[in-house]
Design an enzyme around this catalytic site. Structure first.
Site, PDB file in Angstrom:
ATOM      1  N   SER A 165       8.032  56.409 -19.909  1.00 32.49           N
ATOM      2  CA  SER A 165       7.506  56.831 -18.557  1.00 32.49           C
ATOM      3  C   SER A 165       8.948  56.418 -17.695  1.00 32.49           C
ATOM      4  O   SER A 165       9.679  57.026 -17.817  1.00 32.49           O
ATOM      5  CB  SER A 165       6.507  56.034 -18.241  1.00 32.49           C
ATOM      6  OG  SER A 165       6.047  56.246 -17.189  1.00 32.49           O
ATOM      7  N   ASP A 217       7.746  61.306 -12.134  1.00 29.75           N
ATOM      8  CA  ASP A 217       8.335  60.482 -12.814  1.00 29.75           C
ATOM      9  C   ASP A 217       8.877  61.005 -14.183  1.00 29.75           C
ATOM     10  O   ASP A 217       8.356  62.379 -14.366  1.00 29.75           O
ATOM     11  CB  ASP A 217       7.523  59.036 -13.217  1.00 29.75           C
ATOM     12  CG  ASP A 217       6.492  59.295 -14.078  1.00 29.75           C
ATOM     13  OD1 ASP A 217       5.969  60.347 -14.345  1.00 29.75           O
ATOM     14  OD2 ASP A 217       5.898  58.128 -14.816  1.00 29.75           O
ATOM     15  N   ASP A 222       3.762  61.869 -15.512  1.00 32.34           N
ATOM     16  CA  ASP A 222       2.351  61.425 -15.486  1.00 32.34           C
ATOM     17  C   ASP A 222       2.110  60.772 -14.063  1.00 32.34           C
ATOM     18  O   ASP A 222       0.826  60.517 -13.610  1.00 32.34           O
ATOM     19  CB  ASP A 222       1.715  60.582 -16.391  1.00 32.34           C
ATOM     20  CG  ASP A 222       2.550  59.174 -16.529  1.00 32.34           C
ATOM     21  OD1 ASP A 222       3.513  59.125 -15.714  1.00 32.34           O
ATOM     22  OD2 ASP A 222       2.117  58.593 -17.266  1.00 32.34           O
ATOM     23  N   ASP A 276       8.048  61.396 -17.230  1.00 30.30           N
ATOM     24  CA  ASP A 276       7.220  62.072 -18.608  1.00 30.30           C
ATOM     25  C   ASP A 276       6.161  62.595 -17.449  1.00 30.30           C
ATOM     26  O   ASP A 276       5.183  63.346 -18.033  1.00 30.30           O
ATOM     27  CB  ASP A 276       6.622  60.824 -19.208  1.00 30.30           C
ATOM     28  CG  ASP A 276       5.620  59.968 -18.701  1.00 30.30           C
ATOM     29  OD1 ASP A 276       6.013  59.648 -17.509  1.00 30.30           O
ATOM     30  OD2 ASP A 276       4.679  59.349 -19.128  1.00 30.30           O
TER      31      ASP A 276
END
Length: 573
Positions: free
Chosen positions: A149, A305, A309, A307
Site C-alpha cells: 500500500s 496511494d 485503494d 495501490d
C-alpha cells in the site's frame, strides 16, 4: 555457532529459491555471525487480519520469496480444509508496482496451482480494488494482493480476502497462521506457470478483465449523475503507483475531461523517487499534485496511494490556494451526497470508532441507518454484510485514514470509485452554484462544527501502564469538560456516571472511549507493553451563521489544541 541455529539456517537456504537472499544468509553462516542470524531467525513474520506486511529481506521475519511461498501453501491447505469446492472456485491474485511484487505474485500462483487450486492471475500490475472486485465477480474462494500500500519502498505485503470479498477476520486469521506454521516445516511444492496454464489450473487475467472493472464503475447505480462533469477540473497523481491508467479512464467515462496528471509520478516505480513516504497523509506528499493544480487553476488536486485503494483531495479556495480535506471531511461529504440521492432501499452507511461521529448524525437527518465498527475496513465490510437487509442495503463506508467504499461493487476501500464519486459530487455542487466549502458550511451549521485530531503520545519509560491507570482512576472530567460515560471495549461495557451500564456490541479491544458533555469525545488506545498511547479527539462547536467556515475552523482548531494540551497534562507523567 549454535548447532540448532546453523541447521535451521542451512535448511532455509536449501529451500530458498532466491539467489540473493541465499547468498546473504550463506555469507553470515560462513562468517559464523551468530548474532545477525539469531536476529533474522528469532521468529516468523506474523500473519494477521491484514495478512503479511514487512520489510523485504532474508529469513522468516521479512518479506521474501520463501515466506510468500510458505504463506501461500498454508493458505492453500486452509482453503482445502475449510472451503467446499475450493479447487474449482480458486483464487484471484494481483500485485502492485513494487520491486518484488510481480515475482511474489507468480510464486504464490505456482504454489496454489501445485495444490490443485485454480488461479486467476493478473497479467500486469493491478490496483488493489480490481483484485478485491474479482473475488466476488468470479466467486473465488479467496483473493491475494501483493502490496504494501502506502508504506516506504523497502516494504512489501501479502493481503488476503475471503470468499465474501472482504478482508479476513477471526477465526480465519489464526487458522491460516496455524496452517502456515504446519506446512513451513517441509519443502514447498510448486508448479511452473507454463505447466499450470497447460493443465488448466492457471488463467491469465488480461485487459478484458480490467475493462470489466471499468464497466462496473460506469454502470454502478451510486455512480450515476446528471450533473455537468465536463466543468470539473482536477490534477491527479498516482504517487508512483498503479492507479493512473484506470483513474484517467474511469474519470473520462464519467465525463471528467479536464484531468491533469503529474507526469513525474504517473508510472509505477517501486523506488518512489519523488516522495519520501508515498502516503497522501504525509507532509509534502501532495506537493506536486497541488503544484499541478495551481498551474492549471484546477478545482481539485486528487491523489491515490500507490495501490489505489485510498483517495485524498485538496480543494481550491477563493484565494487560489489549496487546502487538504481531512478523511473525516471527505467522509461526511460523501455521506451527505450519497444519502441525498440514493434509492430508499440503499441507506446503510458506516464508519469506525475513531472517525467523526458526524456521519451518524447526517444519516439520522437523511433517513439513513448508520453503524460503527472497530478500526479497519475488515470490520466495516464484514459488519456491513451482516447488517444489510432487503430494505436497507449497504451504501457507503469510510474511515478517517482516507479509505472509502462507495456502493457494493468492491467490499474494501476503493480509491478509484471514490475519485469518480467525488468528481460527481463537485459537479452537482457546481451546477447549483456551490462549492465544497459551501456544502461543508451547510452541514456544520446544521449539526455543529466537528473537529477531530489524532495524537500519539510517547511517555516516559517509568510511567505506569496507562490503560491500567485510567481504569483504576477514571477521570470525572477531561480538560474541564464533564465525562458522561466511559466505553471500556476490553470488557465491552459502557458505564455512565449515574451508575447505569450497557453492553457494547463490538469485539473486545484495548480501547477506552470517554464521551463528554457538549458532544465531545476522547478515545484512548493504550499500549500494554510500552509507555505510549494513541489518542483520538473530537470536539463539537456550534457554528454561527455569520461566521465564515475558515474563521470557524481557525477558532475551533485553537480550542482543540488547548483541549489536547490540557488532556495530556492530566495523564500520569
Amino acid at each position: 555457532m549454535d548447532a540448532q541455529l546453523a541447521l535451521t539456517v542451512s535448511q532455509w537456504i536449501a529451500n530458498d529459491p532466491d539467489s540473493n537472499t541465499r547468498a546473504q544468509l550463506q555469507t553470515l553462516l560462513d562468517n559464523n555471525d551468530q548474532q545477525s542470524l539469531a536476529k533474522l531467525f528469532a521468529g516468523r513474520l506474523a500473519f494477521g487480519t491484514a495478512g503479511l506486511r514487512g520489510e523485504v529481506g532474508a529469513g522468516p521475519l521479512t518479506m521474501n520469496r520463501l515466506v510468500v511461498m510458505q504463506t501461500s501453501a498454508g493458505l492453500a491447505q486452509y482453503l482445502l480444509d475449510n472451503v467446499s469446492d475450493s479447487t474449482n472456485k480458486g483464487v484471484i491474485i494481483g500485485y502492485d508496482g513494487r520491486l518484488d511484487s510481480k515475482q511474489f505474485a507468480h510464486d504464490a500462483a505456482s504454489v496454489f496451482c501445485a495444490y490443485g487450486i485454480k488461479v486467476r492471475l493478473t497479467h500486469k500490475v493491478a490496483a488493489t480494488p480490481l483484485v478485491a472486485f474479482g473475488v466476488k465477480h468470479f466467486d473465488c474462494a479467496a483473493g491475494i494482493v501483493v502490496t504494501a500500500s502506502h508504506n516506504p519502498p523497502q516494504y512489501n505485503g501479502y493481503k488476503v480476502y475471503w470468499g465474501n470479498g472482504a478482508q479476513i477476520v477471526a477465526p480465519h486469521d489464526k487458522g491460516i497462521a496455524a496452517s502456515i506454521d504446519a506446512v513451513a516445516a517441509s519443502p514447498i511444492q510448486t508448479l511452473a506457470l507454463d505447466n499450470a496454464e497447460t493443465d488448466g489450473l492457471l488463467t491469465w487475467l488480461g485487459d478484458d478483465y480490467y475493462q470489466c472493472y471499468r464497466e462496473h464503475i460506469a454502470s454502478a447505480k451510486v455512480l450515476q449523475s446528471s450533473a455537468d462533469t465536463s466543468k470539473v477540473s482536477l490534477a491527479y497523481t498516482a504517487m508512483h503507483g498503479v492507479g493512473a491508467e484506470m483513474a484517467e479512464t474511469v474519470l473520462a467515462d464519467a465525463g471528467v475531461t479536464q484531468v491533469y496528471s503529474v507526469a513525474a509520478q504517473r508510472e509505477p516505480d517501486g523506488h518512489f523517487p519523488t516522495v519520501v513516504f508515498p502516503n497522501p497523509e504525509e507532509k509534502g506528499a501532495m506537493d506536486m499534485v497541488i503544484a499541478e493544480a495551481k498551474a492549471n487553476n484546477a478545482m481539485l488536486a486528487c491523489a491515490n496511494d500507490p495501490d489505489a485503494d485510498r483517495f485524498a483531495v485538496a480543494v481550491r479556495r477563493d484565494d487560489g490556494e489549496y487546502q487538504m480535506l481531512t478523511g473525516d471531511q471527505v467522509g461526511i461529504l460523501f455521506g451527505h451526497y450519497l444519502l441525498s440521492k440514493a434509492d430508499e432501499r440503499q441507506r446503510l452507511v458506516g464508519t469506525t470508532i475513531v472517525s467523526s461521529s458526524l456521519l451518524s448524525k447526517i444519516a439520522s437527518s437523511l433517513n439513513g441507518q448508520s453503524y460503527t465498527t472497530l478500526t479497519g475496513f475488515k470490520w466495516l465490510m464484514n459488519v456491513a454484510q451482516q447488517l444489510q437487509v432487503d430494505g436497507s442495503q449497504f451504501l457507503f463506508a469510510y474511515e478517517e485514514a482516507l479509505g472509502y467504499t462507495v456502493g457494493n461493487m468492491v467490499w474494501d476501500k476503493d480509491g478509484l470509485s471514490a475519485l469518480v464519486a467525488f468528481a460527481q459530487l463537485v459537479a452537482e455542487l457546481n451546477d447549483q452554484g456551490l462549492t465544497v466549502w459551501d456544502r461543508l458550511a451547510e452541514i456544520y451549521l446544521e449539526h455543529g462544527l466537528h473537529l477531530n485530531a489524532q495524537v500519539s503520545i510517547a511517555l516516559k519509560p517509568e510511567t505506569p501502564n496507562i490503560g491500567a491507570f485510567l481504569r483504576a482512576n477514571p477521570p470525572r472530567d477531561i480538560a474541564g469538560v464533564k465525562v458522561e460515560s466511559v466505553d471500556d471495549l476490553s470488557i465491552c461495557l459502557r458505564q455512565f456516571t449515574d451508575g447505569r451500564t450497557e453492553v457494547i456490541d463490538l469485539p473486545a479491544s484495548d480501547v477506552l472511549i470517554y464521551r463528554l458533555t457538549q458532544g465531545g469525545r476522547v478515545i484512548v488506545r493504550p499500549s500494554g507493553t510500552e509507555p505510549k498511547i494513541k489518542c483520538y479527539y473530537e470536539l463539537v462547536k456550534p457554528m454561527a451563521t455569520e461566521q465564515s467556515l475558515f474563521d470557524a475552523f481557525a477558532d475551533g482548531q485553537q480550542a482543540l489544541v488547548q483541549f489536547i494540551q490540557l488532556h495530556q497534562a492530566q495523564l500520569p507523567q
